[in-house]
Design a protein around this motif. Structure first.
Motif, short mmCIF file in Angstrom:
data_model
loop_
_atom_site.label_atom_id
_atom_site.label_comp_id
_atom_site.label_asym_id
_atom_site.label_seq_id
_atom_site.Cartn_x
_atom_site.Cartn_y
_atom_site.Cartn_z
N ARG A 1 0.77 -1.33 0.01
CA ARG A 1 -0.15 -0.07 -0.14
C ARG A 1 0.92 1.31 -0.14
O ARG A 1 0.54 2.25 -0.74
N ARG A 2 1.84 1.20 0.68
CA ARG A 2 2.82 2.41 0.74
C ARG A 2 3.36 2.82 -0.48
O ARG A 2 3.61 3.80 -1.09
N ALA A 3 4.00 1.62 -1.17
CA ALA A 3 4.59 1.62 -2.45
C ALA A 3 3.45 2.21 -3.40
O ALA A 3 3.71 3.19 -4.26
N THR A 4 2.09 1.65 -3.45
CA THR A 4 1.31 2.20 -4.33
C THR A 4 0.82 3.68 -4.23
O THR A 4 0.79 4.56 -4.96
N ALA B 1 -3.51 12.60 -5.19
CA ALA B 1 -2.84 12.05 -4.13
C ALA B 1 -3.09 12.66 -2.71
O ALA B 1 -3.03 12.14 -1.64
N LEU B 2 -3.55 13.81 -2.70
CA LEU B 2 -4.10 14.74 -1.55
C LEU B 2 -5.27 14.44 -1.11
O LEU B 2 -5.79 15.18 0.06
N LYS B 3 -6.32 13.99 -1.93
CA LYS B 3 -7.58 13.73 -1.60
C LYS B 3 -7.78 12.36 -1.01
O LYS B 3 -8.43 11.37 -1.39
N ARG B 4 -7.34 12.15 0.33
CA ARG B 4 -7.38 11.11 1.30
C ARG B 4 -8.64 11.08 1.96
O ARG B 4 -8.97 12.16 2.58
N SER B 5 -9.11 9.85 2.47
CA SER B 5 -10.34 9.87 3.30
C SER B 5 -9.99 9.90 4.75
O SER B 5 -8.92 10.00 5.39
N THR B 6 -10.87 11.21 5.47
CA THR B 6 -10.30 11.36 6.77
C THR B 6 -10.72 10.22 7.96
O THR B 6 -9.81 10.16 8.88
N THR C 1 3.29 10.25 -7.36
CA THR C 1 4.39 10.62 -8.33
C THR C 1 3.66 10.87 -9.47
O THR C 1 3.89 11.83 -10.42
N TYR C 2 2.83 10.16 -9.88
CA TYR C 2 2.07 10.32 -11.28
C TYR C 2 1.05 11.35 -11.39
O TYR C 2 0.94 12.06 -12.02
N SER C 3 0.60 11.43 -10.12
CA SER C 3 -0.47 12.96 -9.90
C SER C 3 0.42 14.06 -10.12
O SER C 3 -0.02 14.82 -10.73
N GLN C 4 1.45 13.93 -9.43
CA GLN C 4 2.32 15.60 -9.50
C GLN C 4 2.66 15.58 -10.99
O GLN C 4 2.54 16.68 -11.75
N GLN C 5 3.10 14.41 -11.61
CA GLN C 5 3.79 14.72 -13.18
C GLN C 5 2.45 15.27 -14.15
O GLN C 5 2.49 15.98 -14.82
#
Length: 751
Positions: free
Chosen positions: A409-412, A504-509, A418-422
């Motif tokens: 999960r951490r690697a994913t 990547a910043l849209k994480r569930s609270t 990384t992909y989201s930023q690119q």
């Protein structure tokens, strides 16, 4: 199916224990024929008559053997020694209807209704020819041999055809009793009902909303069978036999002089000794102050008398540390100090590493500056936790799988970020309607990512990553877009310029729920936190810390428990990659309940003699109970109890289901009220029993027998004048001796 007695029994509305005369089964044992006959009202119609259907049904119950789990308790305790001369031995059975499932004696003997088929007989040394030393070693025969009979003895007259064929070749225990001795010890048919009753409820029983109307058929009900013989006033060994009276003749009606063969369903031995200290009261009184090493005290190693230790070494012993031989990594032998999780003091807080968990035992090897040696307690705890984890393949496999899932999960997440930023920096812009917009100068170059710039469409790779993250519904909605057949609105399409946020910043609270592997691993660690599977030598490193017949109190070292868990959960652990997994386990452990903070170790004959020993722990207020986190017998005579905090008062008591029957030290029975609402309350009067020749008699063999019928009549004159006798439950209430209790108060306990 059971039927409850209709007559009023002895309980009071407010008493925790309820007595009942008996608990009769709905149907007796035997072979029954069930016939079902059916006929239609119009009997003249064709096919209106049906042939009756018959079925043979065998109703069976225990007859030659008892399941050992059915024996709830016996008194006196097996192999115990104590002043039992004023007590009537008894046995408590879990099936409450067991004593009434069969009929005593043979038919036509005038046995009163509702009489038990079981009797408890007490034999002394030299009375049984087959067991002269009263060791409780009966002979064994098969059921077939018992039913076939023996010319040298008188056995039970039972119908072999009514016995289950599967039982014929099974073994049963027998005891051959001389006929004249049995005539002196065996209760008469009129006395049998007074020697058995049903007891329900008690403080140990599970509470229920209708406790006030609880009856003998409840799950917490027990049958009690009492002997009619007192042990001798001198020292002597006795054996108690629970025997079957089915198929025998009452005393005085049998012919011949040969011994009588009885089936022994259960047996135990004890020694009656007036000067013995092995009764409950005397055993418990040893823990009071002033009894040397028997007194309740903190768990610490005691220095040898005359050892002449200096102050520094004596201080280490006083803190619960034990000197041990230590082998270093280089193979050198040196002196080290070991302390387990149980300390006579509150352990100081131990600094934790930045990651929150120790990755190896070396970081827990502490230096003792006063003696120039090492303190190895925490390091031993870490190594022990690692060894216990490796010894359990189920836990180790689950933990490794959990860590690998966490790393995946951490690697994913890292790859997704990384992909989201690119894509965020290089993706095309779109309007809110999904139509691509050209640059301000009419070129095909995308607009710069500045505040107010138009939003872009998600790329196929980003949509695929969205599917991997589980947000399938949102990804499909982005992929399908709006309906193409919708009518276009008149006029130009408005464009809403927004700045997209990387996915990547849209994480569930709220976070995902714990996985099954995490729950399983946390449950195993929670069991280890209460020191499950920990060898006893790690808990008590020196046997002199827990001498025989002693009670030791202790504080639990939280740092020792943390080191134990760090070693167990350190399998395949990477400090950086497994932070999320460690945090998940920490949260589950925090929710698993309180951590042990204090406890006691009891090494005494009370442990095997009273398995249901009552231990009540209260705090300083004297009313709030201290929660028991673990209670387990660690050996034949060692009991461990762990609390969530240090108690200020301890109370040891006999089990409620282990109420005694007999007379007081002066041979008298304390009379109790039988009035409704006041049953069991003392009347302030007593009746002399052992001093009255009309109530007790001494047989030619020297046995002290209680005349049950005469005592029931005499008690009725004093507590129930309107009746000539008492019911079995009322008789039991009068002979009850309250359980003994011992309370210990610890003033100034360090919390």
């Amino acid at each position: 199916m059971t039927t409850h007695p209709t007559e009023r029994s002895a309980p009071a509305d407010h008493t925790p224990v309820t007595f009942h005369d008996h608990l009769l089964p709905g149907i007796g044992t035997g072979r029954y024929r069930i016939t079902v006959d059916q006929q239609l009202p119009a009997g003249d119609l064709p096919g209106a008559a049906f042939d009756p259907v018959r079925q043979i049904v065998d109703v069976r119950a225990a007859q030659f053997r008892l399941d050992p789990s059915w024996v709830h308790a016996v008194h006196p305790a097996p192999h115990s020694q104590g002043p039992f001369a004023d007590l009537l031995p008894h046995i408590t059975l879990t099936p409450a209807a067991l004593p009434w499932e069969r009929e005593p004696f043979t038919g036509g003997t005038g046995v009163p209704a509702r009489s038990p088929w079981l009797a408890l007989l007490l034999f002394g040394e030299g009375e049984l020819p087959g067991d002269p030393n009263a060791l409780g070693t009966p002979a064994m025969v098969t059921v077939r041999e018992l039913l076939a009979g023996d010319a040298t003895v008188t056995g039970p007259s039972l119908d072999a055809d009514a016995v289950d064929p599967a039982l014929l070749d099974t073994s049963c225990h027998i005891v051959d009793v001389p006929r004249d001795l049995l005539a002196q010890l065996l209760p008469s048919p009129a006395e049998l009902p007074f020697l058995a009753h049903v007891r329900a409820g008690g403080e140990d029983a599970p509470s229920s909303p209708d406790r006030d109307t609880a009856g003998p058929g409840d799950q917490d009900a027990h049958a009690v069978v009492t002997a009619a013989r007192f042990p001798g006033t001198g020292r002597g060994r006795y054996v108690a036999h629970l025997v079957s009276l089915e198929g025998h003749r009452p005393p005085g009606q049998a012919e011949g002089g040969e011994p009588v063969r009885l089936v022994s369903l259960h047996r135990w031995t004890f020694t009656s000794c007036p000067a013995s200290g092995d009764g409950f009261g005397r055993l418990a009184e040893r823990f009071t102050p002033g009894n040397g090493e028997h007194s309740a005290a903190p768990l610490r190693p005691a220095p040898l008398p005359g050892a002449g230790l200096d102050d520094e070494l004596a201080a280490l012993l006083d803190q619960g540390m034990v000197p041990m031989s230590h082998v270093t990594e280089t193979g050198e032998r040196a002196l080290a100090w070991y302390s387990g999780p149980f300390l006579p003091r509150v352990a100081p807080a131990t600094p934790r590493p930045e990651s929150g968990h120790f990755g190896d035992a070396d970081g827990l090897l502490l230096h003792e500056p006063r003696t120039g040696t090492f303190a190895t307690g925490y390091a031993c705890a870490w190594n022990l936790g690692r060894a216990l984890a490796l010894a359990d393949p189920g836990f180790s496999t689950t933990l490794v799988r959990l860590r690998h899932q966490g790393r995946l999960r951490r690697a994913t997440d890292h790859q997704y970020q990384t992909y989201s930023q690119q894509i965020f920096l290089s993706g095309p812009l779109t309007s809110s309607s999904g139509v691509k917009k050209a640059g301000l100068a009419g070129t095909a170059e995308p607009m710069a990512d500045v505040p107010g710039a138009p939003s872009r469409a998600a790329t196929p790779r980003e949509q695929f990553e969205e599917l991997l993250r589980g947000d399938a519904l949102g990804a499909l909605a982005d992929s399908l877009g709006t309906a193409t057949d919708a009518p276009a609105a008149a006029g130009p399409v408005p464009v809403t310029l927004t700045t997209p946020v990387p996915r990547a910043l849209k994480r569930s609270t709220t976070g995902p729920s714990p996985s099954p592997d995490a729950k399983e691993a946390a449950a195993w660690l929670a069991g280890l936190r209460v020191l499950g599977s920990v060898p006893f030598d790690y808990l008590v490193p020196d046997q002199r810390m827990l001498p025989p017949e002693s009670l030791r109190l202790f504080h639990v070292d939280r740092a020792w428990l943390d080191a134990l868990l760090d070693g167990a959960r350190g399998l395949d652990r990477h400090p950086r990659a497994d932070r999320a997994t460690d945090a998940e386990l920490d949260a589950l452990l925090d929710a698993a309940g309180p951590v042990p903070a204090a406890g006691l170790l009891l090494r005494s004959a009370l442990v095997p003699g009273w398995p249901a020993l009552r231990i009540e722990a209260l705090d300083g207020s004297g009313t709030a109970p201290v929660e028991v986190l673990r209670r387990e017998a660690l050996g034949a005579d060692v009991l461990l109890v762990l609390f969530d905090r240090m108690p200020d008062r301890l109370t040891f008591g006999e089990p409620r289901q282990g109420l005694h029957f007999g007379v007081d030290d002066e041979g008298r029975v304390a009379l109790r009220s039988l009035s409704p609402g006041e049953v069991g309350l003392s009347l302030g009067r007593s009746l002399s029993v052992t001093g009255d020749a009309a109530l007790t008699r001494t047989t030619p063999t020297g046995a002290r027998m209680l005349d049950v019928g005469a005592l029931a009549a005499r008690l009725a004159e004093n507590v129930k004048p309107q009746s000539s006798s008492l019911t079995p439950a009322e008789f039991a209430v009068q002979l009850v001796r309250a359980p003994e209790r011992l309370s210990l108060t610890f003033e100034g306990t360090t919390r």
